[in-house]
Design a protein around this motif. Structure first.
Motif, PDB file in Angstrom:
ATOM      1  N   PHE A   3       0.844  -1.193   0.000  1.00  0.00           N
ATOM      2  CA  PHE A   3       0.000   0.000   0.000  1.00  0.00           C
ATOM      3  C   PHE A   3       0.873   1.235   0.000  1.00  0.00           C
ATOM      4  O   PHE A   3       1.697   1.420   0.896  1.00  0.00           O
ATOM      5  CB  PHE A   3      -0.900   0.029   1.238  1.00  0.00           C
ATOM      6  N   ARG A   7      -2.287   5.484  -2.381  1.00  0.00           N
ATOM      7  CA  ARG A   7      -3.373   4.493  -2.458  1.00  0.00           C
ATOM      8  C   ARG A   7      -4.215   4.515  -1.183  1.00  0.00           C
ATOM      9  O   ARG A   7      -5.438   4.428  -1.241  1.00  0.00           O
ATOM     10  CB  ARG A   7      -2.785   3.104  -2.691  1.00  0.00           C
ATOM     11  N   GLU A  36      -3.183  -4.461   7.370  1.00  0.00           N
ATOM     12  CA  GLU A  36      -3.575  -3.803   6.124  1.00  0.00           C
ATOM     13  C   GLU A  36      -4.745  -2.869   6.382  1.00  0.00           C
ATOM     14  O   GLU A  36      -5.567  -3.115   7.270  1.00  0.00           O
ATOM     15  CB  GLU A  36      -3.901  -4.810   5.035  1.00  0.00           C
TER      16      GLU A  36
END
Length: 192
Positions: A3, A7, A36
Motif C-alpha cells: 500500500f 493508495r 492492512e
C-alpha cells in the motif's frame, strides 16, 4: 499486498484528514507488515453504524522470548487523530479472548495510552508498539479448549504460533459458558 501513501489516501473518505491519516497508516504498515488498511462497517455499542478505516491483521508479540502473532483491528474514527483509535483483539475461531487488566470480555483494548490520547503526542506506530509490549506481558488470547480431548486440561494457556507454548498469569481469568449458554455457578468458576 503493498500500500502506497497515495493508495491509502484514495481509500479514505473526505471526512478524514486524508494526508495526515494516510501518512500515519503508511508509516504503521512499514513497521507492522501483517496489517492492512480496510474500509469497513463499524457498529458502536448504541447500534450506530459507520464506515470507518481500520488496520486489520496481526501484530508481533514477544512472550517468554517466543514470537506470536496477535490478531487485532484498530479502528480510526473520522475525528482521528484528535480522538484515539478504537482497538480490538480479533481472535480466530481457534482462539478465545482472555478478559484481563487491559482487555474487555468482547476483546476491546483498554490501555492507558488510549485513555490519555493527545493529538501531536500519540500516533499509530506508538500505539501498536504499546499494544505489542502490553500483550507480551498480558496475553489477550488463548487457544480454545479442545472438546474431543479426553486428557485433563491444565490452566496453562496456549498461544497461536507454529509450535505452541504454554504460560499462565495470575491476573487473568477465563470465563466459560455451559452448553446451554448460561454462566457457570460461582462454585464452578476457575481462577487459573
Amino acid at each position: 499486498m503493498s500500500f502506497s501513501g497515495e493508495r491509502i489516501k484514495k481509500m479514505l473518505p473526505k471526512v478524514y484528514l486524508r494526508n495526515h491519516v494516510a501518512h500515519e497508516i503508511y508509516t504503521a504498515l512499514t513497521h507492522f507488515k501483517k496489517l492492512e488498511p480496510v474500509m469497513d462497517l463499524y457498529v458502536y455499542n448504541d447500534g450506530t453504524k459507520k464506515n470507518l478505516m481500520s488496520l486489520t491483521g496481526t501484530i508481533p508479540v514477544l512472550y517468554d522470548d517466543n514470537p506470536y502473532n496477535i490478531p487485532v483491528c484498530v479502528w480510526l474514527e473520522e475525528t482521528y487523530p484528535q480522538s484515539a483509535p478504537i482497538c480490538y483483539v480479533r481472535p480466530t475461531r481457534e482462539m478465545m479472548v482472555l478478559r484481563g487488566k487491559y482487555i474487555s470480555s468482547n476483546g476491546e483494548v483498554m490501555l492507558p495510552y488510549l485513555e490519555e490520547w493527545k493529538h501531536g503526542n500519540c500516533d499509530l506506530v506508538s500505539l501498536l508498539q504499546v499494544m505489542a509490549a502490553m500483550f507480551g506481558d498480558y496475553p489477550p488470547v488463548c487457544m480454545q479448549p479442545q472438546p474431543e480431548s479426553t486428557e485433563q486440561t491444565s490452566c496453562w494457556l496456549q498461544f497461536q504460533r507454529e509450535s505452541e507454548v504454554s504460560m499462565t498469569d495470575e491476573s487473568l481469568y477465563m470465563y466459560l459458558n455451559r452448553e446451554d449458554g448460561q454462566p457457570f455457578l460461582q462454585e464452578n468458576e476457575t481462577n487459573c
